[in-house]
Design a protein around this motif. Structure first.
Motif, PDB file in Angstrom:
ATOM      1  N   ARG A  20     -75.516  26.139 -17.149  1.00 25.03           N
ATOM      2  CA  ARG A  20     -75.359  25.736 -18.559  1.00 25.03           C
ATOM      3  C   ARG A  20     -73.913  25.961 -19.009  1.00 25.03           C
ATOM      4  O   ARG A  20     -73.326  25.134 -19.705  1.00 25.03           O
ATOM      5  CB  ARG A  20     -76.338  26.546 -19.422  1.00 25.03           C
ATOM      6  CG  ARG A  20     -76.171  26.388 -20.893  1.00 25.03           C
ATOM      7  CD  ARG A  20     -76.891  25.177 -21.409  1.00 25.03           C
ATOM      8  NE  ARG A  20     -76.764  25.206 -22.880  1.00 25.03           N
ATOM      9  CZ  ARG A  20     -76.786  24.140 -23.610  1.00 25.03           C
ATOM     10  NH1 ARG A  20     -76.986  22.976 -23.072  1.00 25.03           N
ATOM     11  NH2 ARG A  20     -76.651  24.238 -24.890  1.00 25.03           N
ATOM     12  N   HIS A  21     -73.297  27.066 -18.611  1.00 25.25           N
ATOM     13  CA  HIS A  21     -71.891  27.336 -18.934  1.00 25.25           C
ATOM     14  C   HIS A  21     -70.996  26.250 -18.357  1.00 25.25           C
ATOM     15  O   HIS A  21     -70.123  25.728 -19.049  1.00 25.25           O
ATOM     16  CB  HIS A  21     -71.452  28.705 -18.392  1.00 25.25           C
ATOM     17  CG  HIS A  21     -72.067  29.857 -19.100  1.00 25.25           C
ATOM     18  ND1 HIS A  21     -72.076  31.113 -18.563  1.00 25.25           N
ATOM     19  CD2 HIS A  21     -72.692  29.973 -20.290  1.00 25.25           C
ATOM     20  CE1 HIS A  21     -72.676  31.944 -19.390  1.00 25.25           C
ATOM     21  NE2 HIS A  21     -73.062  31.275 -20.446  1.00 25.25           N
ATOM     22  N   THR A  52     -71.358  22.957 -20.240  1.00 26.04           N
ATOM     23  CA  THR A  52     -70.706  23.041 -21.547  1.00 26.04           C
ATOM     24  C   THR A  52     -69.188  22.922 -21.392  1.00 26.04           C
ATOM     25  O   THR A  52     -68.532  22.191 -22.138  1.00 26.04           O
ATOM     26  CB  THR A  52     -71.065  24.366 -22.244  1.00 26.04           C
ATOM     27  OG1 THR A  52     -72.489  24.425 -22.401  1.00 26.04           O
ATOM     28  CG2 THR A  52     -70.414  24.480 -23.606  1.00 26.04           C
ATOM     29  N   THR A  70     -64.025  16.128 -23.740  1.00 24.68           N
ATOM     30  CA  THR A  70     -63.631  15.899 -25.136  1.00 24.68           C
ATOM     31  C   THR A  70     -62.122  16.071 -25.300  1.00 24.68           C
ATOM     32  O   THR A  70     -61.448  15.256 -25.939  1.00 24.68           O
ATOM     33  CB  THR A  70     -64.384  16.880 -26.067  1.00 24.68           C
ATOM     34  OG1 THR A  70     -65.782  16.633 -25.950  1.00 24.68           O
ATOM     35  CG2 THR A  70     -63.956  16.725 -27.509  1.00 24.68           C
ATOM     36  N   ALA A  77     -61.109  21.816 -28.935  1.00 25.85           N
ATOM     37  CA  ALA A  77     -62.493  21.362 -29.080  1.00 25.85           C
ATOM     38  C   ALA A  77     -63.367  22.599 -29.053  1.00 25.85           C
ATOM     39  O   ALA A  77     -63.029  23.602 -28.425  1.00 25.85           O
ATOM     40  CB  ALA A  77     -62.869  20.407 -27.953  1.00 25.85           C
ATOM     41  N   GLU A  78     -64.475  22.536 -29.752  1.00 28.31           N
ATOM     42  CA  GLU A  78     -65.403  23.662 -29.730  1.00 28.31           C
ATOM     43  C   GLU A  78     -66.823  23.132 -29.822  1.00 28.31           C
ATOM     44  O   GLU A  78     -67.055  22.005 -30.251  1.00 28.31           O
ATOM     45  CB  GLU A  78     -65.123  24.634 -30.874  1.00 28.31           C
ATOM     46  CG  GLU A  78     -65.295  24.035 -32.254  1.00 28.31           C
ATOM     47  CD  GLU A  78     -64.956  25.035 -33.348  1.00 28.31           C
ATOM     48  OE1 GLU A  78     -65.896  25.448 -34.053  1.00 28.31           O
ATOM     49  OE2 GLU A  78     -63.780  25.388 -33.486  1.00 28.31           O
ATOM     50  N   VAL A  79     -67.741  23.962 -29.390  1.00 26.97           N
ATOM     51  CA  VAL A  79     -69.147  23.610 -29.429  1.00 26.97           C
ATOM     52  C   VAL A  79     -69.944  24.894 -29.610  1.00 26.97           C
ATOM     53  O   VAL A  79     -69.543  25.954 -29.131  1.00 26.97           O
ATOM     54  CB  VAL A  79     -69.582  22.852 -28.144  1.00 26.97           C
ATOM     55  CG1 VAL A  79     -69.464  23.741 -26.920  1.00 26.97           C
ATOM     56  CG2 VAL A  79     -70.977  22.291 -28.269  1.00 26.97           C
ATOM     57  N   SER A  80     -71.021  24.791 -30.341  1.00 23.51           N
ATOM     58  CA  SER A  80     -71.909  25.945 -30.525  1.00 23.51           C
ATOM     59  C   SER A  80     -73.133  25.757 -29.650  1.00 23.51           C
ATOM     60  O   SER A  80     -73.644  24.642 -29.519  1.00 23.51           O
ATOM     61  CB  SER A  80     -72.353  26.046 -31.984  1.00 23.51           C
ATOM     62  OG  SER A  80     -71.253  26.296 -32.802  1.00 23.51           O
ATOM     63  N   PHE A  81     -73.587  26.827 -29.037  1.00 26.93           N
ATOM     64  CA  PHE A  81     -74.803  26.773 -28.229  1.00 26.93           C
ATOM     65  C   PHE A  81     -75.429  28.156 -28.229  1.00 26.93           C
ATOM     66  O   PHE A  81     -74.739  29.155 -28.457  1.00 26.93           O
ATOM     67  CB  PHE A  81     -74.526  26.270 -26.806  1.00 26.93           C
ATOM     68  CG  PHE A  81     -73.482  27.074 -26.076  1.00 26.93           C
ATOM     69  CD1 PHE A  81     -73.852  28.168 -25.290  1.00 26.93           C
ATOM     70  CD2 PHE A  81     -72.141  26.746 -26.156  1.00 26.93           C
ATOM     71  CE1 PHE A  81     -72.901  28.904 -24.614  1.00 26.93           C
ATOM     72  CE2 PHE A  81     -71.189  27.479 -25.477  1.00 26.93           C
ATOM     73  CZ  PHE A  81     -71.564  28.567 -24.706  1.00 26.93           C
ATOM     74  N   GLY A 141     -68.162  19.360 -20.642  1.00 26.48           N
ATOM     75  CA  GLY A 141     -68.216  18.564 -21.875  1.00 26.48           C
ATOM     76  C   GLY A 141     -67.011  18.806 -22.769  1.00 26.48           C
ATOM     77  O   GLY A 141     -66.429  17.872 -23.317  1.00 26.48           O
ATOM     78  N   LEU A 142     -66.623  20.083 -22.894  1.00 25.24           N
ATOM     79  CA  LEU A 142     -65.433  20.412 -23.684  1.00 25.24           C
ATOM     80  C   LEU A 142     -64.173  19.819 -23.061  1.00 25.24           C
ATOM     81  O   LEU A 142     -63.310  19.272 -23.756  1.00 25.24           O
ATOM     82  CB  LEU A 142     -65.293  21.928 -23.824  1.00 25.24           C
ATOM     83  CG  LEU A 142     -66.251  22.601 -24.796  1.00 25.24           C
ATOM     84  CD1 LEU A 142     -66.158  24.122 -24.659  1.00 25.24           C
ATOM     85  CD2 LEU A 142     -65.962  22.190 -26.221  1.00 25.24           C
TER      86      LEU A 142
END
Length: 168
Positions: free
Chosen positions: A143-144, A147, A154, A131-135, A150-151
């Motif tokens: 915040r890290h 994130t 997922t 899984a990946e996400v851009s921020f 959330g990953l």
């Protein structure tokens, strides 16, 4: 790129274009011909082309085995890695059968007509799930952590949907 130069990936080809596409593929890039089998065919074809050229240079009539007219193949001497399926088929069914056997020649001819009943075969479950996400860049540790949670959530959902337990 020409069909013989495609590198990996997937090529979608219309049924009407399949024969031309397959004939333009280099022998050593066709699945099933990428190893010993394809190299042996390419070497035999290259030898055949060199032999035909020598016969013609010596004033021979080209009356031996060779291309579809009994003369030279439909290609000149070249590197075995550049020979295409079309080059192989240009020698004719009889010569192709002499070089690789009747069953193999029939398979190559069928392939050159656009026939392929191999289909797409699933290889089994994926070896990994990701899984990946851009921020935007941030130095905020909260915040890290958010994130990453959330990953992880997922990935856990994907593992469950795939029927596999999560592992490190």
């Amino acid at each position: 790129k020409s069909a013989g130069e495609l590198k990996g990936g997937l090529a979608a080809v219309a049924d009407a274009s399949a024969a031309a596409f397959l004939r333009s593929r280099r022998l050593l890039t066709i699945p099933g011909l990428q190893q010993k089998r394809g190299r042996a065919l390419a070497e035999a074809l290259s030898h055949l082309a060199r032999h035909a050229e020598a016969r013609q240079a010596g004033g021979g009539t080209g009356g031996g085995a060779g291309g579809v007219d009994g003369g030279s193949p439909g290609f000149g001497p070249c590197s075995t890695s550049s020979l295409t399926l079309g080059d192989a088929l240009s020698v004719g069914r009889a010569e192709l059968a002499r070089l690789v056997g009747e069953a193999e020649a029939a398979e190559l001819l069928r392939l050159g007509e656009g026939g392929c009943d191999g289909g797409v075969v699933e290889r089994g479950p994926a070896r990994s799930i990701s899984a990946e996400v851009s921020f935007p860049p941030t130095s905020d540790a909260a915040r890290h952590a958010e994130t990453l949670r959330g990953l992880a959530a997922t990935l856990l959902r994907r593992c469950a949907a795939d029927g596999r337990p999560p592992r490190r």
